[in-house]
Design an enzyme around this catalytic site. Structure first.
Site, PDB file in Angstrom:
ATOM      1  N   SER A   1      87.261 -14.392  17.182  1.00 10.07           N
ATOM      2  CA  SER A   1      87.288 -15.706  16.543  1.00 10.07           C
ATOM      3  C   SER A   1      88.690 -16.072  16.054  1.00 10.07           C
ATOM      4  O   SER A   1      89.543 -15.211  15.824  1.00 10.07           O
ATOM      5  CB  SER A   1      86.333 -15.741  15.351  1.00 10.07           C
TER       6      SER A   1
HETATM    7  N1  SAH Z   1      82.908 -11.189  15.180  1.00  7.81           N
HETATM    8  C1  SAH Z   1      83.563 -11.059  16.470  1.00  7.81           C
HETATM    9  C2  SAH Z   1      83.297 -12.263  17.358  1.00  7.81           C
HETATM   10  C3  SAH Z   1      82.473 -11.808  18.492  1.00  7.81           C
HETATM   11  S1  SAH Z   1      81.937 -12.988  19.683  1.00  7.81           S
HETATM   12  C4  SAH Z   1      85.044 -10.777  16.312  1.00  7.81           C
HETATM   13  O1  SAH Z   1      85.564 -10.843  15.195  1.00  7.81           O
HETATM   14  O2  SAH Z   1      85.676 -10.434  17.318  1.00  7.81           O
HETATM   15  C5  SAH Z   1      80.180 -12.801  19.491  1.00  7.81           C
HETATM   16  C6  SAH Z   1      79.617 -11.425  19.742  1.00  7.81           C
HETATM   17  O3  SAH Z   1      78.208 -11.509  19.534  1.00  7.81           O
HETATM   18  C7  SAH Z   1      79.802 -10.918  21.176  1.00  7.81           C
HETATM   19  O4  SAH Z   1      80.468  -9.686  21.150  1.00  7.81           O
HETATM   20  C8  SAH Z   1      78.377 -10.791  21.708  1.00  7.81           C
HETATM   21  O5  SAH Z   1      78.206  -9.699  22.583  1.00  7.81           O
HETATM   22  C9  SAH Z   1      77.582 -10.608  20.424  1.00  7.81           C
HETATM   23  N2  SAH Z   1      76.164 -10.969  20.521  1.00  7.81           N
HETATM   24  C10 SAH Z   1      75.600 -12.021  21.153  1.00  7.81           C
HETATM   25  N3  SAH Z   1      74.259 -12.003  20.997  1.00  7.81           N
HETATM   26  C11 SAH Z   1      73.964 -10.916  20.226  1.00  7.81           C
HETATM   27  C12 SAH Z   1      72.749 -10.354  19.724  1.00  7.81           C
HETATM   28  N4  SAH Z   1      71.556 -10.903  19.948  1.00  7.81           N
HETATM   29  N5  SAH Z   1      72.836  -9.239  18.974  1.00  7.81           N
HETATM   30  C13 SAH Z   1      74.029  -8.646  18.715  1.00  7.81           C
HETATM   31  N6  SAH Z   1      75.201  -9.127  19.174  1.00  7.81           N
HETATM   32  C14 SAH Z   1      75.178 -10.247  19.930  1.00  7.81           C
END
Ligand code: SAH
Length: 219
Positions: A61
């Site tokens: 993000s």
């Molecule tokens: N907080 C992260 C942003 C990650 S992007 C950072 O600081 O880098 C969103 C993430 O959510 C992705 O890695 C994706 O794999 C995860 N995601 C999507 N659906 C999900 C679910 N149902 N349970 C757990 N993780 C999930």
């Protein structure tokens, strides 16, 4: 002063101008080395205020959004917080600097393995990780005083509302469109759940279910 150091100071000043006033949040963004959370190909942009691609088609993000969501959770050094969507681990590391204990769930085990190596490198010991479906939350550790979802949900997962303690805050991007979603804060009060829209945001989708079932669907 190194080039990175100058960029970092410029970024923190920009966050302050953008309305991030919580000094503990600003301090956390200053101290978490974003350069270890980005892909090596984007190293030169580690301290720019922008989201960047990571493995598995996901994103780390934008620092402003990380700071804004963290501030909206009203964390103290006594708060137990749950994050859904570990991704690069950057948001989790920021939370770990501000809260007492962080529980974080990711559905891709490769992403989690990389994130865990970064937490170890930083010497963070107040983080607990789990591979699985974040729609279901982490019932064994509930209630949480704060829950943050860093992927966009088509609707608010009921399990997450259920795992909020009294006075607890849930900050989550909600929307069916992939272009723009609304960042919403839900608070559990004695009278029920109160909903406050905060900001327009753009996140990758929160995918329901475990990774395994998706692999089967593709085969
Ligand atoms: N907080 C992260 C942003 C990650 S992007 C950072 O600081 O880098 C969103 C993430 O959510 C992705 O890695 C994706 O794999 C995860 N995601 C999507 N659906 C999900 C679910 N149902 N349970 C757990 N993780 C999930």
């Amino acid at each position: 002063m190194s080039h990175d150091e100058a960029r970092k100071i410029r970024l923190i000043m920009g966050l302050r101008r953008g309305g991030i006033t919580d000094s503990r949040v600003l301090g956390a963004l200053e101290r978490v080395p974003r350069e270890i959370f980005v892909d090596p190909a984007f190293l030169d942009q580690a301290w720019e205020d922008r989201a960047l691609p990571i493995a598995q088609g996901q994103t780390i993000s934008q620092p402003f959004v990380v700071a804004f969501m963290t501030q909206a959770l009203h964390l103290t050094d006594r708060t137990k917080v749950l994050e859904i969507g570990t991704g690069s681990g950057y948001q989790a590391a920021v939370l770990a600097k501000v809260a007492r204990r962080v529980y974080t769930i990711e559905r891709h085990k490769e992403l989690m393995a990389t994130a865990e190596a970064r937490f170890a490198k930083m010497g963070l010991h107040n983080l607990h990780t789990r591979i699985g479906d974040g729609w279901r939350g982490w019932p064994e550790q509930a209630p949480f005083e704060a829950i943050i979802v860093t992927a966009a949900a088509s609707e608010v997962p009921q399990a997450l509302l259920d795992q909020l303690g009294e006075g607890g805050r849930l900050v989550i991007p909600v929307g069916r469109s992939s272009d723009v979603q609304k960042l919403v804060r839900y608070r559990r009060t004695a009278d029920g759940i109160v909903e406050e829209p905060l900001l327009d945001v753009r996140f990758v989708p929160l995918v329901p279910g475990e990774v395994k079932s998706e692999a089967r669907r593709k085969a």
